[in-house]
Design an enzyme around this catalytic site. Structure first.
Site, short mmCIF file in Angstrom:
data_model
loop_
_atom_site.label_atom_id
_atom_site.label_comp_id
_atom_site.label_asym_id
_atom_site.label_seq_id
_atom_site.Cartn_x
_atom_site.Cartn_y
_atom_site.Cartn_z
N ARG A 240 0.82 -1.23 0.00
CA ARG A 240 0.00 0.00 0.00
C ARG A 240 0.85 1.27 0.00
NH1 ARG A 240 -4.96 -1.92 3.97
NH2 ARG A 240 -6.09 -2.94 2.29
N GLY B 137 -12.41 -8.82 -2.60
CA GLY B 137 -12.22 -9.93 -1.67
C GLY B 137 -11.42 -11.11 -2.16
N GLY C 294 -13.92 -3.82 -0.08
CA GLY C 294 -15.27 -3.28 0.12
C GLY C 294 -15.62 -2.18 -0.87
#
Ligand code: AMP
Length: 395
Positions: A35, A353, A376
């Site tokens: 990230r 997911g 999500g």
């Protein structure tokens, strides 16, 4: 859609919402810097323009101030990824932070303390967002993973930058990828939906029925459809309260000219276990006491041809219980087919997911056109919802 390229950051301070919610080990070392790496192009562009950068993020789910969730832990890794010094302040609002931010020189990077040390962050508090807004001249949102949340730093803060706000490269890429699948797609478009339950995928199915030519339905969802169609599913996972809904979906698809493809055969097992006895059976002839845990070879051959004929592919959800080696073949094969089709020029997006986990686990990440970074958030986009963090920039 305003992106970084519409701005010159020379002598400007960019307040960037990043998603540095990275995993840490028990000694607070970052165990996966993906990230942080993903935000690097955005940060580099601003620094190269002659600007300075103020990074804000959440980490974990602290209840108030909790040292173990301090962003101090990730300073060293951020410095390593960016290849430069990163200053840190132990707060994210207030006079001290404002002073440090004010004194930042072009080329310098400041990391703020965990936004979620304040309940105001998740509450979307306007006064808190206003305090954050004082730190920068331009607001950049590059945190796709939290774009579906109307939090202070992801959404509310944008109103204090009416003209000076934009998407970072990562967020822009996510939006572009989903648009490439759902709005400006090259036909034929095939969606592969797997996973365990119809109930968790129903909104996605309904939303994309207008946008695809083919829909492959696999995984545990299969058996609700097969039972609704009168097949024998043995002990396979099934939502008995969704049988009518399954028939409704098939009817709607037919009306819209969307071809739905269910598996025709499955690997059936006599227990939900990796070492269970298995046999290949027709999907609608599963013996009592047996359950379908993966797509069978005939199904995979049909799916292969469909995927190779597709110009646009969306993949959400595994077609079998890929966590167990004995039932991973279907999901691995789907990855191979999509990789092959992508190599032939198709656009492929993997999102939401477990399919992302599968793609990473089996080494297909580099072979897909785009693998979404936000579970999500991607699911909500596929459901056709407008994400507040995206709307706030477009406003
Ligand atoms: P989801 O989070 O809805 O995408 O579901 C992912 C999960 O579905 C994975 O953990 C798979 O193991 C599970 N799954 C896939 N196929 C089956 C199946 N045939 N029976 C039971 N679970 C399945």
């Amino acid at each position: 859609m305003k992106t970084l390229n519409d701005f010159n950051f020379n002598n400007k301070k960019a307040l960037i919402r990043v998603d540095f919610n990275v995993p840490l080990d028990e000694n607070f070392n970052v165990t996966d810097a993906t990230r942080i790496e993903a935000a690097k192009p955005t940060i580099d562009k601003i620094l190269n323009d002659g600007g300075s950068v103020i990074l804000m993020s959440h980490l974990g789910r602290p209840k108030g101030v909790e040292a173990k969730y301090s962003l101090q832990h990730i300073v060293a890794k951020t410095e390593e990824v960016l290849g430069k010094k990163v200053q840190f302040v132990d707060d994210c609002i207030g006079e001290k932070v404002e002073e440090v931010a004010k004194n930042l020189k072009p080329g310098e990077v400041l990391l703020l303390e965990n936004l979620r040390f304040y309940a105001e962050e998740e509450n979307g508090d306007v006064a808190f967002a206003e305090k954050l807004s004082k730190l920068g001249d331009v607001y950049v949102n590059d945190a796709f993973g939290t774009a579906h949340r109307a939090h202070a730093s992801t959404t509310i803060v944008a109103q204090f930058f009416p003209n000076d706000k934009c998407f970072g490269y990562l967020l822009a890429k996510e939006i572009e990828s989903i648009n490439k699948v759902l709005s400006d797609s090259e036909k034929p478009v095939t969606a592969i939906l797997g996973g365990s339950k119809v109930s968790s995928k129903i909104t996605i199915i309904e939303n994309i029925l207008d946008k695809v030519n083919h829909m492959i339905i696999g995984g545990g969802m299969t058996f609700t459809f097969i039972k609704a169609l009168g097949g024998k599913i043995g002990n396979s996972i099934c939502e008995d309260d969704k049988l009518e809904l399954a028939i409704e979906i098939l009817k709607k698809a037919k009306e819209k000219g969307v071809q739905i493809h269910l598996p025709v055969d499955v690997i059936a097992a006599d227990a939900f276990a990796n070492n269970a006895n298995t046999q290949i059976v027709d999907v609608n002839q599963i013996p009592d006491g047996w359950q379908g845990l993966d797509a069978g070879p005939k199904s995979l051959e049909i799916f292969r041809r469909l995927i190779l004929d597709s110009k646009t592919i969306l993949w959400n959800g595994p077609v079998g219980v890929f966590e167990m080696e004995s039932f991973a073949k279907g999901t691995i094969s789907m990855g191979e087919f999509i990789a092959e089709s992508t190599a032939n020029g198709a656009f492929s997006l993997v999102g939401g997911g477990d399919s992302v986990a599968a793609v990473k686990q089996f080494g297909f990440e580099e072979k897909m056109s785009y693998v979404s970074t936000g579970g999500g958030a991607m699911l909500e986009m596929l459901e056709g919802r407008t994400l507040p963090g995206i709307a706030a920039i477009l406003d």
